[in-house]
Structure formats: structure tokens, C-alpha cells
Design an enzyme around this catalytic site. Structure first.
Site, short mmCIF file in Angstrom:
data_model
loop_
_atom_site.label_atom_id
_atom_site.label_comp_id
_atom_site.label_asym_id
_atom_site.label_seq_id
_atom_site.Cartn_x
_atom_site.Cartn_y
_atom_site.Cartn_z
N GLU A 92 0.81 -1.22 0.00
CA GLU A 92 0.00 0.00 0.00
C GLU A 92 0.84 1.27 0.00
O GLU A 92 0.77 2.10 0.92
CB GLU A 92 -0.97 -0.01 1.19
CG GLU A 92 -1.99 -1.12 1.09
CD GLU A 92 -3.16 -0.97 2.05
OE1 GLU A 92 -3.00 -0.32 3.10
OE2 GLU A 92 -4.24 -1.50 1.74
N CYS A 111 6.44 12.89 1.46
CA CYS A 111 7.50 13.35 2.36
C CYS A 111 7.95 14.73 1.89
O CYS A 111 7.95 15.01 0.70
CB CYS A 111 8.66 12.36 2.32
SG CYS A 111 10.05 12.84 3.38
N CYS A 151 10.95 16.25 3.15
CA CYS A 151 12.28 16.47 3.74
C CYS A 151 13.21 17.15 2.72
O CYS A 151 12.85 17.35 1.56
CB CYS A 151 12.86 15.14 4.20
SG CYS A 151 13.44 14.10 2.86
N GLU A 171 -6.63 -8.02 -0.83
CA GLU A 171 -7.10 -8.03 0.56
C GLU A 171 -8.56 -7.62 0.59
O GLU A 171 -8.98 -6.75 -0.16
CB GLU A 171 -6.35 -7.00 1.42
CG GLU A 171 -4.91 -7.27 1.70
CD GLU A 171 -4.29 -6.16 2.57
OE1 GLU A 171 -5.04 -5.48 3.32
OE2 GLU A 171 -3.08 -5.97 2.49
N LYS A 193 -5.50 -6.19 16.44
CA LYS A 193 -5.92 -7.44 17.11
C LYS A 193 -7.42 -7.67 17.00
O LYS A 193 -7.88 -8.80 17.09
CB LYS A 193 -5.45 -7.46 18.57
CG LYS A 193 -6.08 -6.44 19.49
CD LYS A 193 -5.54 -6.63 20.91
CE LYS A 193 -6.13 -5.61 21.88
NZ LYS A 193 -5.74 -4.22 21.52
N TYR A 194 -8.20 -6.60 16.78
CA TYR A 194 -9.64 -6.79 16.61
C TYR A 194 -10.06 -6.81 15.14
O TYR A 194 -11.24 -6.81 14.83
CB TYR A 194 -10.42 -5.69 17.34
CG TYR A 194 -10.27 -5.77 18.85
CD1 TYR A 194 -10.38 -6.99 19.51
CD2 TYR A 194 -10.02 -4.63 19.60
CE1 TYR A 194 -10.23 -7.07 20.89
CE2 TYR A 194 -9.88 -4.69 20.98
CZ TYR A 194 -9.99 -5.91 21.62
OH TYR A 194 -9.84 -5.99 22.98
C1 GLA Z 1 -4.31 -2.68 4.74
C2 GLA Z 1 -2.95 -3.29 4.95
C3 GLA Z 1 -2.97 -4.48 5.86
C4 GLA Z 1 -3.90 -4.26 7.02
C5 GLA Z 1 -5.26 -3.92 6.52
C6 GLA Z 1 -6.27 -3.74 7.62
O1 GLA Z 1 -4.98 -3.10 3.66
O2 GLA Z 1 -2.33 -3.64 3.73
O3 GLA Z 1 -1.67 -4.69 6.30
O4 GLA Z 1 -3.41 -3.22 7.81
O5 GLA Z 1 -5.19 -2.71 5.81
O6 GLA Z 1 -7.52 -3.41 7.12
ZN ZN Z 2 11.82 12.69 2.06
#
Ligand code: GLA
Ligand code: ZN
Length: 679
Positions: A150, A155, A157, A308, A357-358
Site C-alpha cells: 500500500e 514526504c 524532507c 485483501e 488485534k480486533y
Molecule cells: C491494509 C494493509 C494491511 C492491514 C489492513 C487492515 O490493507 O495492507 O496490512 O493493515 O489494511 O484493514
Molecule cells: Zn523525504
């Protein structure tokens, strides 16, 4: 190169066994088998494990993860893991962290926050990618490479400032061209040395945040530069992977309609597109559909991977509702209907600690296989096995194109005037939704796409018009097609300088209109558009027809009775101009008129909850997906004879065709073969 070849839709997702002892892995694989999981994305966040110190690489755990997957007959999508820095790297090279929009240099923490211009980051990331490629190129489980994770953000800098100046030298050659492009004589900004140029942020050209800039030109160029700088990181990793592995397809997971990066600039460099779908809460089904179609459009309509999605709930939002029973299955078949050739989750097993974790997972903390979510995942796994390769490689035979343009998105939303309330995605979505709900398949394509195959080209809020686009749109109309554009289109050139002609600039001849004035109003104000039984809001352009006929008018104010929508005959086709933000029913009426002219209204267009999408398999088999987005059954009448691939049931034309609540059917359409009988 395209997506990896597989015998069925890869099914599985992000898996982090390095967080667990190996007896948990045994349990995981037992459950994966039960759920039909055959593909695991690993290594996304394992940099601090695989390189615990500057000169220490340790692949023992990763070796075991891959070997175990291979032994279990599962495939691996292997991440390079360069999206989350190990702590020692930031300590040793503080320039790997970012400087934010406010000018604050960040210290070690979080993820997705490396400076794209930092040589230390680039060197360490490519070294990691190279070692992984060298080690695993021939691993039997390796299916695809997943670079980083992702990509996004910017940035500010000093390294980025210097890289930006280099990028500008390349783009403009000299300062005369740059001063002209950015219109710097305004507010005494004429640059005499590249060293005077600062990244546009809260300390320089901006106030109130990233969308409020004194100079659109520099801000647009910084967005383009950031896109290219992050792309540079991707390309550097891809190059070293290719040095060791010429064959395995490479991707990185995108985020659909993600404003910060112009994915069209990245697309040629991916072997296949992939993306993570987390639709906004309460989004209509056409919202993720638009993102799927945008992702499919990246590689000329080639299938993409759903890299995902959550099996149940997200964690990062203030409120994280559950996916209702049936929603996961429906969202997955929707992705497949729009061109996904893989269905992967985040995540396979819920992490025990930290901020996710959730987050929903196939396997929860208790490790059970009798939860509702596990049950739905496993049922879907069985259905995907039944489907086999039937949908793989299938293309979408769309005759409607929708132009999607990051430059127009940026230019529109960083503009002062006419209205901050016009949101690019919302207007684009309204037109997309109208076409999709009328049953048309839509290709969402860049403005550089070949438009010769389309009957209808929709170009809403095409704020910026570049290159020969206007001529190519004229050619669509000249040969009988329909082109639609809207308010706030044809306003600026590639540098965000206004065209010195009548609005809508280069689109004016095709649209047959002239616009001298526009009124913007608060969102509470609704302008009736009586001919469409519709209301319009936000921006009202005052249109003078110059050859176009009036289709609908404004109902009130000093411009009452003047055109809100026009249609212009052009060659054998037509140009439609919609001068205001019509409500959805108004957009629907216009779009259905346009689609009807080209016979593109779908057979189930009158059923409001049923989405249709077509894919044509490489062997020519036509598949019609029917997706019922309602919690009630949908009763249809089959428009043709077909077989439902999911149930194996034959359906005769004219017979009842019922879809379950949230149900899906994938109809393999019987093509009637006409035999010519020789006498
Ligand atoms: C993104 C990231 C994952 C995770 C999910 C949670 O898509 O790529 O690592 O953090 O979000 O929704
Ligand atoms: Zn930079």
C-alpha cells in the site's frame, strides 16, 4: 506478463506465522485445508525478522514458512516486506523517516512512512528484495511477488526537496518554462534558481491543509513527483527481483480510488494489478464496483487480484461494523464479476497484540473452525473449487467507457473556486452508478486509452484536458458514438492554466455550448430541473447553446429557463453537456437515454437491487453474473437459456429465475449456433 496462471481462483490471504510458535502453524494448515485456502501472502511485515541487524540476514523462519506451504500444496505470494522499517534502520539512518506536511521530521514508529528519496532506505530495501529473490526465485511454492505494501503518502524532507528540483529540471528543462507553467508572475513568485523552489506544504504555499494552495501548478507537480518517487522505489525493487527471477509475476497492492497516487502512471510497470478493498461504510455496491473497474482498467482490462478484503470487520475505523451473513460471499463474487482472478483476505489469523488485534480474520484468537465467519469462508472456498478455472482470464466486453483522471481529480480538489464542495469521486460515481444500474458494463479507463471500441464515453468533471483528448472524443461522436461531459470540465491545461477560450475549452466544439458564468451555492440550496423531475446542487453553469439543443433547464433564479443539460448532434453521434450536479435520478434519466440509443440497457435493468456484469472467458464462453444486493430474494425472468455455474442448474429463457437474499448466479450463456445446411 500477466497474473500468475493457476488452475482455479487463488484463495487465501495475508498470513503472519512468524508471530506464532510452530504448533500454531500446524493448526493453521489444518484449518486452511478445511476452508479451501490455497494461497498465502507472507512476509509483508517481516523485515525486522529477516534482517535483525545491518549485517545480519536470517531467513530461517521464512524458509520454514515457504517450505511448509509447499509441503501442504499451497502457493505463496511473497512480499518484499519493505513497507515497515526495522527500528535499527531508522536509528542508524534517521533520513529513512519522513518529514510531514507540517515540516516535522518523524522519528521511528508505525509503517508506510519511509522517505522515498532516502538513499539509505532505497539501498536497504533493494538489498532485501534482491536477497529474497535470489533465495526464493525457484521455490516451488512461489506464485507471485508482492513488492512493499500500500504505497502512499508524501514526504517533505530536504532530500525530497532536492529530488523534486531534479524532477522539475527533467520536466521543464529550464526555469522559463516552469515559471510560465506555474504562472509565477502572480504574487511575485518568479524563480531565478531551482534552489529557491520549496516543496509545497504548510510551511510554504499551503494553508488549511493539502487542498488549499496558493499555486496549483507546484502542488500538482508535487503530487506527480510523489507518485513518481514512490514508483521509483517500486521499480528499484522490481529490477533486482528480475535480476534473479525472470518469470514470476510482480505486483504491489493498490487501494482502488486512492487520491494520493496516480496509479495510471504505475500501471505499465506492474505485471498485473492487485488491490485491497475496504469499501467506505454505507457505500452503495457501485462504489467498490467502480474501484474494481478502475483497477481492471489499469492493465487494459486484464484481470486483477483482490489482494485483501476483510472476512468480517475492519479495525481502523471509529466504528467497525460486521459484514452481515452473506455479505462476504456477495462482495467476493462482485469482485470476480468485475475481473478479479484471485480472492484474498486480510488476514488469515488475528494478531494477538497491537492495533489490528480486533481486525477480522479467518481464524480468530480462539482458533475455532465453528465460527460463523470461518463457516462462510469455508463455504466460499468450496464454491471457488466448484468454479475451477471457469472465470480465469475472462475479459469484460464493455461498450461504455468512463474516463478517470487523477490530474483532473487533483486539479478540481485543490482549486480555489468555484466550490470546494464538488468532490471528484462523487460526481464520477454518480455517472458510473447510473450506467451500471442500467445494466451496462463499464470500462474505467485513463484519458490516454484507445476509445475506438466504445459506443459511449462518459467524461464527468474532466477538469483538465490534455494532449489530443478533445480530438479523440470528437472522433467517438463523429463515428456515431455518444460523449458526455459535465460542469467543471475542459477548464485547465496540464499545468492547471485556464484555457483562453470559451468554457468548456477544447470540449466546446463537440458540446456545442458556450459558458461565460457559473453560480455556486450552499448545499442546502436545490435548483429544480423540471424536465428531468430532478434537483441540482452546488454549481450551476449558465449555458448558451451554440448548436446544441436544450434537454433540460434550470427552474429558478435569474437563469431560470436556461439549459442545465444539452445535447449536440456531432457527425453521426452526439455530445451531451450536463452543466450542474444533478441528483442521482436526474443522472439516471440522462444516462438511460444515452444507453438506450446504443441498445446498452441490460436485461435486468429494472430490478433495482440486482447487479449484472459480463465476463467472456478466453474460450469465448459468455458469463453473466447476477448479484442480488438485497436482504430479500429477487424474482427475475430469465432473458435467455443458460446454466448457473454455481448450482449446475439449467435455466430456460422466459422461466422464473430466483436469486436468494444476497445471492449470486453465474450464468453460462448458451450461444445459439446457426448451422448452415448444405444442399
Ligand atoms: C491494509 C494493509 C494491511 C492491514 C489492513 C487492515 O490493507 O495492507 O496490512 O493493515 O489494511 O484493514
Ligand atoms: Zn523525504
Amino acid at each position: 506478463m500477466s497474473a500468475p496462471r493457476t488452475p482455479k481462483i487463488p484463495y487465501g490471504g495475508d498470513y503472519n506465522p512468524e508471530q506464532w510458535p510452530e504448533d500454531t502453524w500446524d493448526e493453521d494448515h489444518r484449518l486452511f485445508t478445511r476452508a479451501g485456502i490455497d494461497t498465502l501472502t507472507v512476509g509483508v511485515f517481516s523485515w525486522s525478522l529477516t534482517q535483525p541487524a545491518p549485517d545480519t540476514y536470517d531467513f530461517t523462519v521464512l524458509d520454514r514458512i515457504l517450505d511448509r506451504a509447499a509441503a501442504e500444496g499451497r502457493q505463496i505470494c511473497l512480499a518484499t516486506g519493505t513497507a515497515a522499517l526495522p527500528p535499527w534502520l531508522a536509528k542508524r539512518h534517521p533520513d529513512v523517516t519522513r518529514t510531514d506536511f507540517e515540516g516535522r521530521r518523524h522519528r521511528y514508529g508505525q509503517r508506510h512512512n519511509f522517505c522515498p528519496s532516502s538513499p539509505a532506505y532505497r539501498d536497504h530495501a533493494t538489498a532485501m528484495a534482491a536477497r529474497l529473490a535470489e533465495r526464493y526465485a525457484d521455490h516451488p511454492a512461489l506464485l507471485a511477488w508482492h513488492i512493499n505494501n500500500e504505497y502512499g503518502g508524501a514526504c517533505y524532507c530536504d532530500l525530497c526537496a532536492e529530488a523534486f528540483r531534479e524532477w522539475l529540471r527533467d520536466r521543464y528543462g529550464g526555469l522559463d518554462a516552469l515559471n510560465d507553467a506555474w504562472w509565477t508572475t502572480f504574487w511575485s513568485h518568479r524563480y531565478t534558481d531551482f534552489a529557491e523552489i520549496e516543496p509545497p506544504n504548510a510551511l510554504t504555499e499551503h494553508w488549511r491543509g493539502p487542498d488549499h494552495t496558493a499555486f496549483q501548478g507546484i502542488t500538482l507537480d508535487y503530487l506527480r513527483f510523489t507518485t513518481d518517487a514512490l514508483l521509483g522505489c517500486f521499480l528499484a525493487e522490481k529490477e533486482v527481483i528480475r535480476a534473479h527471477d525472470q518469470d514470476t509475476p510482480v505486483t504491489t497492492n493498490f487501494m482502488g480510488m486512492f487520491r494520493p497516487l496516480d496509479y495510471h502512471r504505475w500501471a505499465p510497470h506492474l505485471d498485473f494489478a492487485s488491490w485491497d478493498s475496504y469499501p467506505p461504510l454505507d457505500a452503495p455496491p457501485t462504489w467498490p464496483a467502480l474501484a474494481h473497474d478502475l483497477m481492471r482498467g489499469l492493465k487494459d482490462g486484464a484481470p486483477f487480484w483482490l489482494m485483501e478484503q476483510t472476512p468480517s470487520t475492519t479495525a481502523c475505523r471509529d466504528v467497525n461494523p460486521l459484514r452481515r451473513p452473506g455479505e462476504l460471499r456477495l462482495a467476493t463474487f462482485q469482485a470476480i464479476a468485475h475481473g478479479a482472478d484471485a480472492a484474498l483476505y486480510f488476514q488469515m489469523r488475528a494478531s494477538r497484540g497491537a492495533c489490528e488485534k480486533y481486525h477480522g480474520a479467518v481464524i480468530g484468537h480462539a482458533g475455532r473452525d465453528d465460527t460463523r465467519v470461518f463457516g462462510e469462508v469455508a463455504d466460499l472456498g468450496r464454491e471457488l473449487e466448484t468454479l475451477g478455472d471457469a472465470t480465469l482470464g475472462a475479459r469484460t466486453p464493455a461498450r461504455t467507457a468512463l474516463l478517470f483522471d487523477w490530474d483532473s481529480w487533483w486539479a478540481l480538489e485543490i482549486s480555489d473556486g468555484p466550490s470546494r464542495l464538488v468532490k471528484y469521486q462523487e460526481v464520477v460515481h454518480a455517472y458510473y452508478r447510473a450506467a451500471r444500474e442500467a445494466g451496462a458494463d463499464v470500462d474505467v479507463v485513463p484519458v490516454t486509452a484507445d476509445l475506438t471500441a466504445y459506443d459511449v464515453v462518459l467524461a464527468p468533471v474532466l477538469h483538465m484536458v490534455k494532449g489530443d483528448l478533445a480530438q479523440r472524443l470528437e472522433a467517438v461522436a463523429a463515428r456515431g458514438g455518444t460523449v458526455l461531459t459535465t460542469f467543471l470540465s475542459g477548464r485547465v491545461d496540464e499545468h492547471d492554466r485556464a484555457f483562453l477560450t470559451d468554457v468548456p475549452g477544447p470540449l466546446a466544439p463537440l458540446m456545442g455550448v458556450r459558458v461565460d458564468e457559473w453560480d455556486a451555492r450552499q448545499p442546502e440550496f436545490a435548483q429544480p430541473v423540471p424536465e428531468l423531475d430532478s434537483e441540482a446542487r452546488l454549481v450551476f453553469e449558465i449555458v448558451q447553446p451554440r448548436g446544441a439543443e436544450t434537454v433540460a433547464t434550470y427552474g429558478t433564479d435569474f437563469y431560470a429557463g436556461t439549459p442545465a443539460v444539452t445535447r449536440h448532434e456531432y457527425g453521426d453521434g452526439e455530445g451531451w453537456y450536463v452543466a450542474t450536479a444533478l441528483d442521482q435520478p436526474g443522472v439516471d434519466r440522462i444516462i438511460r437515454r444515452i444507453l438506450a440509443r446504443h441498445d446498452l440497457i441490460g436485461p435486468y435493468a429494472d430490478h433495482p437491487t440486482v447487479e449484472t456484469a459480463t465476463r467472456v472467458a478466453p474460450d469465448g464462453t459468455r458469463l453473466l453474473f447476477l448479484l442480488n444486493h438485497a436482504p430479500d430474494p429477487a424474482h427475475l425472468t430469465a432473458h435467455t437459456t443458460a446454466t448457473d455455474l454455481l448450482t449446475g442448474k439449467r435455466i430456460e429463457e422466459g422461466e422464473p429465475l430466483d436469486l436468494d437474499p444476497m445471492g449470486t448466479a453465474i450464468l453460462r450463456i448458451q450461444v445459439s449456433v446457426v448451422c448452415s445446411v448444405r444442399k
